[in-house]
Design an enzyme around this catalytic site. Structure first.
Site, PDB file in Angstrom:
ATOM      1  N   HIS A  21       0.881  -1.174   0.000  1.00 12.81           N
ATOM      2  CA  HIS A  21       0.000   0.000   0.000  1.00 12.81           C
ATOM      3  C   HIS A  21       0.914   1.218   0.000  1.00 12.81           C
ATOM      4  CE1 HIS A  21      -4.062   1.516   0.421  1.00 12.81           C
ATOM      5  NE2 HIS A  21      -3.708   2.305   1.420  1.00 12.81           N
ATOM      6  N   ASP A 197      -5.528  11.616  -2.171  1.00 14.26           N
ATOM      7  CA  ASP A 197      -4.904  12.008  -0.907  1.00 14.26           C
ATOM      8  C   ASP A 197      -3.423  12.251  -1.170  1.00 14.26           C
ATOM      9  OD1 ASP A 197      -4.145  12.451   1.678  1.00 14.26           O
ATOM     10  OD2 ASP A 197      -4.881  10.538   2.485  1.00 14.26           O
ATOM     11  N   ASP A 248      -6.891  16.448   6.640  1.00 19.93           N
ATOM     12  CA  ASP A 248      -6.665  15.220   7.414  1.00 19.93           C
ATOM     13  C   ASP A 248      -5.593  15.473   8.482  1.00 19.93           C
ATOM     14  OD1 ASP A 248      -6.352  12.716   8.443  1.00 19.93           O
ATOM     15  OD2 ASP A 248      -5.724  11.735   6.604  1.00 19.93           O
ATOM     16  N   GLU A 325     -14.085   5.753   4.850  1.00 14.80           N
ATOM     17  CA  GLU A 325     -13.050   4.893   4.245  1.00 14.80           C
ATOM     18  C   GLU A 325     -12.705   3.773   5.222  1.00 14.80           C
ATOM     19  OE1 GLU A 325      -9.854   7.747   3.662  1.00 14.80           O
ATOM     20  OE2 GLU A 325      -9.346   7.709   5.782  1.00 14.80           O
TER      21      GLU A 325
HETATM   22  C1  MUC Z   1      -4.753   8.716   5.227  1.00 15.41           C
HETATM   23  O1  MUC Z   1      -3.926   9.607   5.243  1.00 15.41           O
HETATM   24  O2  MUC Z   1      -5.876   9.042   4.912  1.00 15.41           O
HETATM   25  C2  MUC Z   1      -6.510   6.219   4.919  1.00 15.41           C
HETATM   26  C3  MUC Z   1      -6.817   5.465   3.841  1.00 15.41           C
HETATM   27  C4  MUC Z   1      -5.618   5.079   3.248  1.00 15.41           C
HETATM   28  O3  MUC Z   1      -5.458   4.398   2.246  1.00 15.41           O
HETATM   29  O4  MUC Z   1      -4.600   5.619   3.932  1.00 15.41           O
HETATM   30  C5  MUC Z   1      -5.096   6.194   5.104  1.00 15.41           C
HETATM   31  C6  MUC Z   1      -4.359   7.332   5.616  1.00 15.41           C
HETATM   32 MG    MG Z   2      -5.332  11.154   4.581  1.00 13.12          MG
END
Ligand code: MUC
Ligand code: MG
Length: 371
Positions: A21, A197, A248, A325
């Site tokens: 990931h 993101d 975030d 999420e």
């Molecule tokens: C984030 O920064 O949002 C949330 C979903 C993902 O894939 O990473 C996280 C962290």
């Molecule tokens: Mg994030």
């Protein structure tokens, strides 16, 4: 009806991910959950989880640091004491221990789980009551390879497991990220919501170029484009573009939420129980957001089932403007609970039953815990 805490134990649990990931600051191949067991004097047990991403690369609290804050400070502070409810527990933790919101979140969760079991009520009821028992949940396409992300997205759409996606960008040069984003948006189609993101990777000037291009591509939401400390840039970007921003890393708790909104931020906040210090603390941020006309979104630190369910109980009491999420357990090859969460039709179901509504598989905990 006081709840007396007898002892608190904690474990680090390492579980591999189903694929790498890739975020702007780290590539995860394994996730470390810090699990907490709170044993009460009446024999009831509450469970909690605190989980971060990529060791110390995402934020300042590492899994090992979280465990040491629990074992060395918070467990001795709480053990042997009685509490009439959550407020005195939180007041004691905040009075004696600065920061360490991840550790506090695991303990707040464990307390709510124990209290819910004792009262025969789900945690969502303790937090105000669920508006819905299913919550929309997106998936993050972050294999690092455009073609693989497209295949993965198409498969999940065909299965109707998810109906919206988030892409992780920011590690590569802007032009490359834009090509990657556009290719995925085109392949999945105009009806499918795609968000990105950036995880703080752009400076303000790059963010202006990036936002303009992402708006053209048809992206719905841009998460944390600039560093956490650059509130001014985040506010300016939110006022300059019609493409909304999701804050975030810049917004952990109600104080941050107030400061950003008072500074003129428009958009939405990613709520996370770990950033705020627990499910009830994250709801305080939600209330500030709602009072300020800022949207809310159910965010994850890619927790396992325990942390995910604790979040779901909190988010179920809200009208989530951007959904959630809460897919963390699906990124892990295995977990330490007896019954997995149900993901279908773009939604995840909130477990019923008292407390969190989740049972621990002790064999799996023994197997995956760090020796
Ligand atoms: C984030 O920064 O949002 C949330 C979903 C993902 O894939 O990473 C996280 C962290
Ligand atoms: Mg994030």
């Amino acid at each position: 009806m006081e709840l007396r805490i007898e002892r608190i134990d904690s474990w680090l649990v390492d579980i591999p991910t189903i694929r790498p990931h890739k975020l702007s600051m780290a590539t995860m191949g394994c996730q470390t959950l810090t699990l907490v067991r709170m044993t009460c004097a009446d024999g009831l047990i509450g469970w909690g989880e605190a989980t971060t991403i990529g060791g110390l690369s995402y934020g300042p609290q590492s899994p090992e640091g979280i465990k040491s804050a629990i074992d060395g400070y918070l467990a001795p502070l709480l053990s042997g004491k009685s509490f009439s409810g959550l407020a005195p527990l939180v007041a004691l933790m905040n009075g004696q221990v600065q920061g360490n919101t991840f550790a506090k979140s695991a303990l707040e969760t464990a307390f709510l789980d124990a209290q819910g079991k004792r009262l025969g009520l789900p945690v969502s009821t303790l937090l105000g009551g669920a508006l819905s028992n299913t919550l929309p949940v997106l998936w993050t396409l972050a294999s690092g390879d455009t073609q693989q992300d497209i295949i993965e997205g198409q498969r999940l759409l065909a299965e109707d497991r998810h109906r919206a996606f988030k892409l992780k960008i920011g590690a590569r040069p802007l032009e490359e990220d834009l090509r990657h984003t556009q290719a995925i948006k085109q392949a999945l189609g105009p009806e499918i919501s795609i968000r990105v993101d950036v995880n703080q990777a752009w400076d303000a000037a790059t963010a202006v170029r990036g936002m303009a291009a992402l708006q053209q591509i048809g992206i719905d939401l841009v998460e944390q484009p600039v560093p956490q400390w650059d509130r001014t840039a985040l506010i300016r970007l939110s006022q300059r573009f019609t493409l909304p921003i999701l804050a975030d890393e810049a917004v952990a708790d109600a104080h941050d939420g107030y400061a950003l909104a008072a500074g003129g931020f428009t958009g939405a906040y990613a709520l996370k129980i770990a950033k705020a210090g627990g499910p009830a603390q994250a709801l305080k941020l939600a209330q500030v957001a709602q009072a300020a006309g800022v949207g809310v979104y159910g965010g994850t630190m890619l927790e396992g089932t325990l942390g995910t369910v604790a979040s779901l109980h909190a988010w179920s009491t809200l009208k989530l403007d951007w959904g959630s999420e809460m897919f963390g357990p699906l990124l892990l090859k295995d977990d330490v609970v007896t019954t997995p969460l149900r993901f279908a039709n773009g939604h995840v179901s909130l477990p019923s039953g008292p407390g969190l509504g989740v049972d621990i598989d002790e064999d799996k905990l023994r197997f995956y815990r760090r020796k």
